[in-house]
Design a protein around this motif. Structure first.
Motif, PDB file in Angstrom:
ATOM      1  N   ARG A   1      -4.645 -10.419 -16.631  1.00  0.00           N
ATOM      2  CA  ARG A   1      -3.975  -9.538 -17.586  1.00  0.00           C
ATOM      3  C   ARG A   1      -3.216  -8.429 -16.856  1.00  0.00           C
ATOM      4  N   PRO A   2      -2.229  -7.817 -17.527  1.00  0.00           N
ATOM      5  CA  PRO A   2      -1.604  -6.643 -16.916  1.00  0.00           C
ATOM      6  C   PRO A   2      -2.662  -5.564 -16.659  1.00  0.00           C
TER       7      PRO A   2
ATOM      8  N   HIS B   1      -0.992 -13.615 -19.159  1.00  0.00           N
ATOM      9  CA  HIS B   1       0.082 -13.261 -20.070  1.00  0.00           C
ATOM     10  C   HIS B   1       1.409 -13.524 -19.350  1.00  0.00           C
ATOM     11  N   HIS B   2       2.466 -13.691 -20.122  1.00  0.00           N
ATOM     12  CA  HIS B   2       3.716 -14.121 -19.505  1.00  0.00           C
ATOM     13  C   HIS B   2       4.743 -13.004 -19.370  1.00  0.00           C
ATOM     14  N   GLU B   3       4.309 -11.747 -19.405  1.00  0.00           N
ATOM     15  CA  GLU B   3       5.257 -10.662 -19.181  1.00  0.00           C
ATOM     16  C   GLU B   3       5.830 -10.733 -17.753  1.00  0.00           C
ATOM     17  N   PRO B   4       7.124 -10.436 -17.610  1.00  0.00           N
ATOM     18  CA  PRO B   4       7.667 -10.330 -16.244  1.00  0.00           C
ATOM     19  C   PRO B   4       6.937  -9.233 -15.472  1.00  0.00           C
ATOM     20  N   ARG B   5       6.664  -9.488 -14.210  1.00  0.00           N
ATOM     21  CA  ARG B   5       5.892  -8.566 -13.388  1.00  0.00           C
ATOM     22  C   ARG B   5       6.588  -8.384 -12.040  1.00  0.00           C
TER      23      ARG B   5
ATOM     24  N   ASP C   1       8.294 -19.176 -14.772  1.00  0.00           N
ATOM     25  CA  ASP C   1       9.017 -17.941 -15.059  1.00  0.00           C
ATOM     26  C   ASP C   1       9.083 -17.124 -13.774  1.00  0.00           C
TER      27      ASP C   1
ATOM     28  N   HIS D   1       9.866  -7.857 -13.015  1.00  0.00           N
ATOM     29  CA  HIS D   1      10.151  -6.588 -13.684  1.00  0.00           C
ATOM     30  C   HIS D   1       8.990  -5.663 -13.419  1.00  0.00           C
TER      31      HIS D   1
ATOM     32  N   LEU E   1       7.835  -3.385 -15.793  1.00  0.00           N
ATOM     33  CA  LEU E   1       7.335  -2.784 -17.023  1.00  0.00           C
ATOM     34  C   LEU E   1       5.823  -2.879 -17.121  1.00  0.00           C
ATOM     35  N   VAL E   2       5.258  -3.938 -16.568  1.00  0.00           N
ATOM     36  CA  VAL E   2       3.796  -4.049 -16.490  1.00  0.00           C
ATOM     37  C   VAL E   2       3.422  -4.213 -15.022  1.00  0.00           C
TER      38      VAL E   2
END
Length: 344
Positions: free
Chosen positions: A134-135, A213-217, A231, A235, A237-238
């Motif tokens: 997780r982030p 989770h698939h948020e850009p990291r 992916d 990024h 953001l997280v």
């Protein structure tokens, strides 16, 4: 020939056998590539043998068995900690038989001793440690904690090297390249599908509840959807406060792979004890070209065994990974090699 039985029979065995059996049970909590748990224990009297389970080797992801051996090293360290915390001293012979490369370690109880506080702390962490994809929280990992993680790796004969911002960018590029390379191989996608789509009740593999989770990291994480595409977006953001590090050894032999697994276990348990969380990044190791990129990050001084993502965990509960039943991974014999009464 010695006959082996299920571990519940150890209740009727001598104290050393019971302690080794319990240590092997606890070792089942260790992390492993794709949660494959590629180890098997054979216990007789005061000796436990740790063996590689080649049927659980991932032929595409891990053709040379490096990550299998790292996984088994993590299980070995878990077992050593568990045994030490119940008051037993042991001697461990690593890769003791050149003619039997699947015999990774032989652990023999040689006496009793008072459990050390440091070992008790790691044993406490075992029940709480999980791979956390997780982030992480918007908090930096405290420098004293990072120092403790580096020391934990050194005590097991490996090195943990935190990366600076420019090096993290190079890690991100290498990880993205590894993701594209692996997903382009249909054999990899089939292997990923096999270990992320295990039938219910198999108690291994990666379950959806423990996937990322698939948020850009800042550094891409492995895409665990075999039907998707990797992916490679990055990024901040997280995971803006995440620390990235490389775990390495001085040489690149099976003995080093085993030591790297022991060091990985020590680092992860120490992180948990220090209030931090972690997730290994192994895909960048699985592709030879990107593994070389990590070696370049180390200026050629060592061989990368796994990258690590370190941070402060969030407040929400974390799902635990499935674990195989002890009877599936532990075989026990008495002094005469006779089977004992059934498990309970």
């Amino acid at each position: 020939m010695t006959e082996f039985i299920e571990p519940r029979a150890a209740r009727q065995a001598q104290p050393a056998t019971r302690a080794l059996t319990q240590a092997a049970v606890v070792a089942g909590r260790a992390p492993s590539i794709f949660n494959s748990q590629p180890w098997r224990w054979r216990i007789a009297d005061d000796v436990a043998e740790l063996r590689a389970d080649r049927q659980r080797q991932l032929p595409t992801v891990d053709p040379d068995g490096r990550l299998l051996t790292v996984s088994c090293g993590a299980a070995l360290h878990h077992a050593c900690v568990a045994l030490a915390t119940v008051g037993f001293a042991a001697e461990v012979a690593r890769l003791p038989d050149e003619g039997d490369p699947d015999l990774l370690a032989r652990m023999q109880v040689v006496g009793v001793r008072e459990p050390e506080r440091a070992m008790l702390r790691l044993r406490w962490a075992m029940a709480r440690r999980h791979t956390d994809r997780r982030p992480f929280a918007e908090v930096d990992v405290p420098p004293p904690a990072l120092h403790q993680l580096c020391e934990a790796a050194e005590t097991q004969g490996a090195h943990l090297r935190p990366l600076g911002p420019d090096e993290v960018e190079r890690l991100a590029v290498a990880t993205a390249r590894a993701g594209r390379t692996e997903f382009a191989d249909p054999r990899y996608r089939a292997e990923l599908s096999a270990w992320t789509g295990r039938p219910h009740g198999t108690r291994n593999g990666i379950e959806p509840a423990t996937a990322a989770h698939h948020e850009p990291r800042p550094v891409p994480m492995r895409n665990l959807d075999p039907g998707g595409v990797p992916d490679t977006t990055t990024h901040d953001l997280v995971d803006r406060h995440t620390c990235y590090a490389i775990l390495s050894t001085d040489t690149d032999t099976p003995a080093d792979w085993l030591a790297a697994g022991e060091a990985l276990s020590a680092v992860l348990l120490t992180a948990t004890a220090e209030g931090a969380a972690a997730s290994p990044i192994s895909d960048v190791i699985e592709v030879p070209a990107t593994r070389q990129t990590l070696r370049d990050l180390l200026s050629g001084a060592g061989y990368p065994m796994v990258a690590l993502r370190l941070g402060v965990p969030g407040d929400s509960p974390l799902a635990a990974a499935a674990r195989r039943a002890p009877a599936d991974v532990i075989d026990i014999a008495d002094a005469q090699g006779r089977p004992r009464a059934g498990p309970g």
